[in-house]
Design a protein around this motif. Sequence first.
Motif, mmCIF file in Angstrom:
data_model
loop_
_atom_site.group_PDB
_atom_site.id
_atom_site.type_symbol
_atom_site.label_atom_id
_atom_site.label_comp_id
_atom_site.label_asym_id
_atom_site.label_seq_id
_atom_site.Cartn_x
_atom_site.Cartn_y
_atom_site.Cartn_z
ATOM 1 N N ARG A 29 0.833 -1.214 0.000
ATOM 2 C CA ARG A 29 0.000 0.000 0.000
ATOM 3 C C ARG A 29 0.860 1.254 0.000
ATOM 4 O O ARG A 29 0.474 2.280 -0.529
ATOM 5 N N SER A 113 -3.795 3.887 5.303
ATOM 6 C CA SER A 113 -4.695 3.430 4.249
ATOM 7 C C SER A 113 -5.363 2.115 4.634
ATOM 8 O O SER A 113 -6.574 1.943 4.467
ATOM 9 N N LEU A 114 -4.569 1.198 5.160
ATOM 10 C CA LEU A 114 -5.125 -0.089 5.598
ATOM 11 C C LEU A 114 -6.112 0.085 6.739
ATOM 12 O O LEU A 114 -7.184 -0.532 6.752
ATOM 13 N N ASP A 116 -7.854 2.774 7.448
ATOM 14 C CA ASP A 116 -9.058 3.421 6.922
ATOM 15 C C ASP A 116 -9.983 2.389 6.285
ATOM 16 O O ASP A 116 -11.207 2.455 6.451
ATOM 17 N N GLU A 117 -9.402 1.428 5.579
ATOM 18 C CA GLU A 117 -10.218 0.355 4.989
ATOM 19 C C GLU A 117 -10.851 -0.515 6.070
ATOM 20 O O GLU A 117 -12.025 -0.871 5.988
ATOM 21 N N ALA A 118 -10.052 -0.851 7.086
ATOM 22 C CA ALA A 118 -10.567 -1.707 8.161
ATOM 23 C C ALA A 118 -11.694 -1.021 8.923
ATOM 24 O O ALA A 118 -12.640 -1.681 9.367
ATOM 25 N N ALA A 120 -13.798 1.172 7.699
ATOM 26 C CA ALA A 120 -14.782 1.715 6.757
ATOM 27 C C ALA A 120 -16.222 1.584 7.251
ATOM 28 O O ALA A 120 -17.026 2.489 7.067
ATOM 29 N N ARG A 127 -14.929 4.664 16.277
ATOM 30 C CA ARG A 127 -13.513 4.937 16.002
ATOM 31 C C ARG A 127 -12.876 5.735 17.138
ATOM 32 O O ARG A 127 -11.778 5.421 17.591
#
Length: 151
Positions: A29, A113-114, A116-118, A120, A127
């Motif tokens: 990533r 980035s990872l 943020d995906e997790a 989502a 959060r």
Amino acid sequence: MADDDYYDVWLDMLGRGSRPRFLALVLDRAGVTLGLDLCQYVVHLDLRGPMGVLELAELVDRNHPKVSRSLARLEWLGLVERGTAPHDRRIKTATVTAEGHRVVEAINQGRRSLLDEAFAGWTEHDRVTFARLTRRFSDDVLALVEAHHPE
């Protein structure tokens, strides 16, 4: 494993987050093509500042010759520079260059980035609560370590 068993959840999180496949995904990533070991050294040096080979070897749990060879490779790549310790000229230190810092920033962006995906499907409240409780947990564990092994 029960979802509410904090001990099992913590161990599972540590295990998954340190697996080579997960770390390779972070680097993918990030767009970073360095090997995992080399990235680990650059990240530690960027985070903690200049340090000698022995100190870094202890930190990453590797032997002195391996770390020394890896630092030579990182120096050749222009990601670290070597110098002498101000307190002892016999100790050769390593510090991250501007290019090395850019690599670390890319790795941090890959992690973000990872995450943020997790996250989502999580609400903002979830959060924030997770971050607050994780920080509290981390600080409490560190306090235990520091109380047991003061520097």
